[in-house]
Design an enzyme around this catalytic site. Structure first.
Site: not given
Ligand code: SAH
Length: 373
Positions: A114, A127, A134, A138, A141, A365
């Site tokens: 996406e 974005c 991934c 985490c 996410c 995000c």
């Molecule tokens: N893998 C990379 C880039 C992708 S995520 C990274 O982790 O930096 C981009 C941002 O969105 C990251 O800071 C991630 O931690 C954040 N993110 C992921 N899931 C989220 C959520 N459910 N709510 C808010 N931010 C989130």
């Protein structure tokens, strides 16, 4: 759909993407020199490669039939050899009066990714995804929950930006014709785990048209969970892009659970690598911190975060958590968020709270999870 779920055990981190059939070669995989060489191999003069780049990148034209300065058989040959369709649109959804647009793409092997276009009065940010899925796991996410399918190729990354650029150029996005000004590698995937293709795609985005898209490096942000060796490499590339570090906790105990790769490169180490990046590139580090109610939003953690950051070239980007389906976590209470912000600001830190554009279309995000739909 041929999409298969990657096999990952709970808690496992995948640094090496599973091997799958490579996407077909595309013009955007190639540097300008490689384009000329590849054209020469087909017996086509070098200036033809430049001509094609001018159409593709300079004019944002993806219709070879309209390139009348090339003989028609040559147009067909070039399209066949260099311009396979890499991103097939599966779904396009918008919100905010058509100024936020999420696209779901199917890749040649069925993998889904996406990208999201967000138009603001003074800028257009795209974005984009660097991997299908991934491997960083985490728990807050949505992409992390789906696991890693594969790395994207350089062209698959660049074409996400080009797709947005074309729509804007043609006036298909609310607000009239426009251009992409910013690109954030904050879609699906961990950019530093697909280092080569990400760095190449950045080169394609910033080299002046027609060899590249001619975006300003200052408008590009690469976000990482903190793969320290790759952060150090990126500092030496001479690409003045903004580095965003997804910190989310100032202490190892909590960060080990929120960003599992912390068990390999803990907070102190990852911040040192960030400061090294800032020293070398003179670019301000962006610290990403998703505020999760009663998990990482306590006043004492704000103080601890400030202790780590004060005195450095840094900006804190707080992201209200976007709850993912089935998540036990949610965004912080407004009062806690305010206190968190005030503590950081009182210590002299630059802080912004990120908007939640795209939330209604699962485009905010951490919500990008095409592989699971
Ligand atoms: N893998 C990379 C880039 C992708 S995520 C990274 O982790 O930096 C981009 C941002 O969105 C990251 O800071 C991630 O931690 C954040 N993110 C992921 N899931 C989220 C959520 N459910 N709510 C808010 N931010 C989130």
């Amino acid at each position: 759909m041929s999409e298969s779920k990657p096999a990952m055990r709970p808690g496992e981190l995948l640094f090496e993407a599973p091997r799958r059939g490579k996407p077909p070669r595309h013009l955007m995989d190639l540097s300008p020199e490689q384009r000329r060489a590849a054209f020469a191999e087909l017996g086509l003069p070098a200036f033809r490669a430049d001509q094609v780049s001018r159409h593709w990148l300079g004019r944002l034209s993806d219709d070879p039939d309209s390139w009348t300065d090339l003989p028609s058989e040559m147009r067909q040959q070039v399209a066949k050899m260099f311009l396979p369709e890499l991103l097939n649109p599966v779904r396009v959804v918008d919100c905010d009066g058509g100024t936020t647009v999420k696209s779901v793409w199917r890749l040649h092997d069925g993998a889904l990714v996406e990208s999201v276009l967000m138009r603001y009065p003074e800028r257009v940010t795209m974005c984009i995804s660097s991997q299908a899925g991934c491997g960083m796991n985490c728990p807050f996410c949505a992409t992390g929950q789906a696991g890693l399918t594969r790395n994207l190729s350089t062209a698959e990354i660049v074409e996400q930006v080009l797709a947005g650029s074309r729509s804007l150029d043609r006036g298909q996005i609310a607000g009239g014709p426009g251009r992409v000004s910013n690109v954030v590698f904050m879609g699906m995937g961990e950019p530093m785990a697909n280092y080569g293709a990400v760095v190449e795609s950045v080169r394609r985005l910033i080299s002046p048209a027609p060899s590249g898209l001619g975006l300003s490096a200052r408008g590009i942000t690469v976000s990482t969970v903190g793969l320290v060796p790759r952060m150090k490499d990126l500092a030496t590339e001479g690409l003045p892009v903004t580095l965003a570090l997804s910190l989310h906790a100032p202490d190892d105990e909590l960060r080990n659970t929120l960003v599992p790769v912390n068990t390999r490169w803990p907070v102190a180490e990852v911040l040192n690598a960030a400061w090294e990046y800032a020293d070398r590139t003179h670019r301000r580090i962006s610290i990403e911190y998703a505020l999760i109610r009663d998990i990482n939003d306590q006043a004492w953690r704000a103080e601890l975060l400030a202790d780590l950051l004060v005195g450095h070239l840094v900006h804190v980007n707080l992201i209200p958590l976007n709850p993912t389906p089935g998540s036990i976590w949610t965004a912080s209470r407004p009062a806690d968020e305010e206190t968190f912000v005030r503590i950081l600001r009182d210590r002299g830190l630059a802080v912004t709270v990120r908007g939640t554009r795209g939330r209604e279309i699962d485009g905010a995000c951490g919500q990008l999870a095409a592989a699971t739909t």
